[in-house]
Design an enzyme around this catalytic site. Structure first.
Site, PDB file in Angstrom:
ATOM      1  N   GLY A 299      -6.396  -0.507   9.293  1.00  0.00           N
ATOM      2  CA  GLY A 299      -5.676  -1.204  10.346  1.00  0.00           C
ATOM      3  C   GLY A 299      -6.234  -2.589  10.544  1.00  0.00           C
ATOM      4  N   ARG A 300      -5.574  -3.599   9.942  1.00  0.00           N
ATOM      5  CA  ARG A 300      -6.091  -4.970  10.005  1.00  0.00           C
ATOM      6  C   ARG A 300      -5.887  -5.584  11.395  1.00  0.00           C
ATOM      7  NH1 ARG A 300      -3.032  -6.913   6.467  1.00  0.00           N
ATOM      8  NH2 ARG A 300      -4.381  -6.759   4.645  1.00  0.00           N
TER       9      ARG A 300
ATOM     10  N   THR B  85       5.059   2.104   5.858  1.00  0.00           N
ATOM     11  CA  THR B  85       3.701   1.603   6.045  1.00  0.00           C
ATOM     12  C   THR B  85       2.918   2.572   6.902  1.00  0.00           C
ATOM     13  OG1 THR B  85       2.294  -0.138   6.971  1.00  0.00           O
ATOM     14  CG2 THR B  85       4.473   0.092   7.947  1.00  0.00           C
TER      15      THR B  85
ATOM     16  N   GLY C 225       0.812  -1.199   0.000  1.00  0.00           N
ATOM     17  CA  GLY C 225       0.000   0.000   0.000  1.00  0.00           C
ATOM     18  C   GLY C 225       0.849   1.253   0.000  1.00  0.00           C
TER      19      GLY C 225
ATOM     20  N   GLN D 215      -6.624   8.258   3.376  1.00  0.00           N
ATOM     21  CA  GLN D 215      -5.684   8.416   4.488  1.00  0.00           C
ATOM     22  C   GLN D 215      -4.246   8.101   4.101  1.00  0.00           C
ATOM     23  OE1 GLN D 215      -7.082   5.419   7.553  1.00  0.00           O
ATOM     24  NE2 GLN D 215      -8.299   4.853   5.780  1.00  0.00           N
ATOM     25  N   ARG D 216      -4.052   7.432   2.971  1.00  0.00           N
ATOM     26  CA  ARG D 216      -2.686   7.164   2.531  1.00  0.00           C
ATOM     27  C   ARG D 216      -2.301   7.987   1.290  1.00  0.00           C
ATOM     28  NH1 ARG D 216      -3.818   1.084   0.078  1.00  0.00           N
ATOM     29  NH2 ARG D 216      -4.247   1.711  -2.065  1.00  0.00           N
TER      30      ARG D 216
ATOM     31  N   ASP E  36       0.459   1.705   8.456  1.00  0.00           N
ATOM     32  CA  ASP E  36       0.008   0.899   9.592  1.00  0.00           C
ATOM     33  C   ASP E  36       0.944   0.988  10.793  1.00  0.00           C
ATOM     34  OD1 ASP E  36      -2.335  -0.174   8.376  1.00  0.00           O
ATOM     35  OD2 ASP E  36      -1.085  -1.554   7.234  1.00  0.00           O
TER      36      ASP E  36
END
Length: 422
Positions: free
Chosen positions: A189-190, A140, A11, A300-301, A142
């Site tokens: 967020g997985r 990332t 991502g 958001q990315r 994340d």
């Protein structure tokens, strides 16, 4: 220095291209004749799809433009290399491309799965007497790569999330008080809740912050959630809560799965989506609340217009340091950031991470990083499981400081585009 090659995977982020810029600039300073780029990551390299980045980056203005361009300028992929002991076809193709183009250093910008690729390639090279060097550059949103204090990309995403949540709270509080809305904001967020946690940064003297934040680190108790929402709604005020897309029940079932089956990617990761819809439907049907859902999704990315200056500078430096590491003979490593600690005095040798915020850079064995995840510490989550402590804010807030001024054209931010990657 011989020729080098850079790729991007997974991502994208608002700062990922700054790492390419940093690696390119440093490689040219150290005498690399050519700096190649993989088109669509390791999958492109397997197929021999590479370009000479001088075509785009020999002009310093384009380097600055690249630092302000979101997404993966070279194109990304989610391609998993096979186990070389069972099938080394891809590896033979990769090393053939490297050797034909006199490339002896490979840099890969990405997250957990990308670091797995670096590990596989460096191990293959070692086992087969190859001399090429492989360095991972962390990326990332994340923020879940272990060892490093934080990951480039997270700061900009956190800045966008906190800003958006603050604006949504303002919008919701201005609504008709006779018909208040409950807004559920779903954030990426997985398994790690760093991004949803960043919604807490919206709290300030001019903003109440979210009424609750739910992270995947804590099992999601549906009954406790419904009771909490009933208590909030009884106060007759607009409500806004933030949730990670990966919140899951105690038995491991993702909340989004309660709404139907979910797909998986090449690495076996479930594709999260619509947990907010599941909760919205339940609140409407059982509590009679008027609900609205907001999925920040890819915004958001991709929001480079509000990127964190701290984040972009650190992403650039990670690329820069990756080249330094490879040039010094390192391989099978990832660049890490270490937050500087400051001595507080006294005789006990006490240390603190209070401001001013600074980071140093180093490398770490890729085998201790690839395929591992870093979670939000339990002590940074409030005892009720639906908020963040002051410790989290002290950790995260410095990462969102500063703004990157876009280069404008026609009233909009201008981006660098590598046409071959389209």
């Amino acid at each position: 220095m011989n020729n080098v090659i850079i790729g991007q995977s997974g991502g994208p982020t608002a700062a990922i291209n700054a790492s390419v810029a940093g690696a390119y600039v440093r490689a040219k300073e150290l005498g690399a004749q050519k700096v190649f780029g993989m088109l669509h990551g390791i999958e492109g390299l397997v197929n021999g799809n590479i370009i000479d980045l001088d075509k785009y980056l020999s002009d310093p203005t384009n380097v600055e433009l690249l630092k302000r361009t979101p997404a993966s300028v070279l194109g990304t992929c989610r391609y998993k290399l096979s186990d070389a002991s069972k099938d080394d076809t891809d590896y033979k193709k990769i090393f053939d491309v490297l050797e034909k183009n006199n490339i002896d250093k490979l840099f890969y910008v990405g997250g957990n799965d990308s670091m797995d690729t670096i590990m596989q390639l460096s191990d293959y090279a070692k086992d087969h007497g190859k001399t090429q060097r492989f360095i991972g550059i962390p990326k990332t949103i994340d923020n879940d790569l272990p060892v490093t204090d934080h990951c480039p990309g997270f700061g900009s995403a956190a800045k966008y999330i906190a800003t958006s949540v603050k604006e949504l709270i303002r919008d919701n509080q201005a609504a008709d008080t006779r018909n208040p809305a409950t807004v559920i904001v779903e954030i990426m967020g997985r398994n790690a809740g760093w991004l949803a946690a960043s919604a807490a940064l919206s709290k300030a003297d001019d903003c109440t912050g979210p009424d609750a934040i739910y992270l995947p680190e804590k099992p999601f108790d549906m009954d406790a959630f419904m009771k909490h929402m009933k208590d909030l709604s009884d106060k007759k005020k607009p409500i806004l809560i933030a949730i990670s897309e990966g919140i899951k029940l105690a038995d491991g079932t993702y909340v989004c799965e309660l709404g139907g089956d979910v797909a998986t990617d090449a690495f076996g990761h479930k594709q999260m989506s619509a947990a907010c819809k599941v909760l919205s439907d339940k609140l409407s049907s059982e509590l009679g609340l008027r609900t609205r859902t907001v999925e920040l999704s890819t915004l958001q990315r991709a929001a480079s217009h509000i990127a964190s200056l701290t984040d972009v500078r650190e992403a650039y430096q990670c690329g820069f340091e990756a080249v330094n590491a490879a040039n010094a003979g390192e391989t099978g490593k990832m660049i890490i950031m270490k937050r500087m600690m400051y001595q507080t005095g006294g005789t006990d040798n006490n240390w603190s991470s209070e401001c001013p915020y600074m980071c140093s850079y180093g490398t770490y064995d890729i085998h201790s990083i690839a395929n591992y995840e870093k979670m939000v510490p339990d002590e940074w989550i409030t005892p009720d499981g639906c908020g963040l402590t002051e410790q989290f804010e002290k950790y995260a807030r410095p990462l969102i400081f500063g703004e990157v001024t876009p280069i404008m054209a026609g009233g909009l931010p201008r981006h660098l585009v590598i046409k071959e990657a389209l």
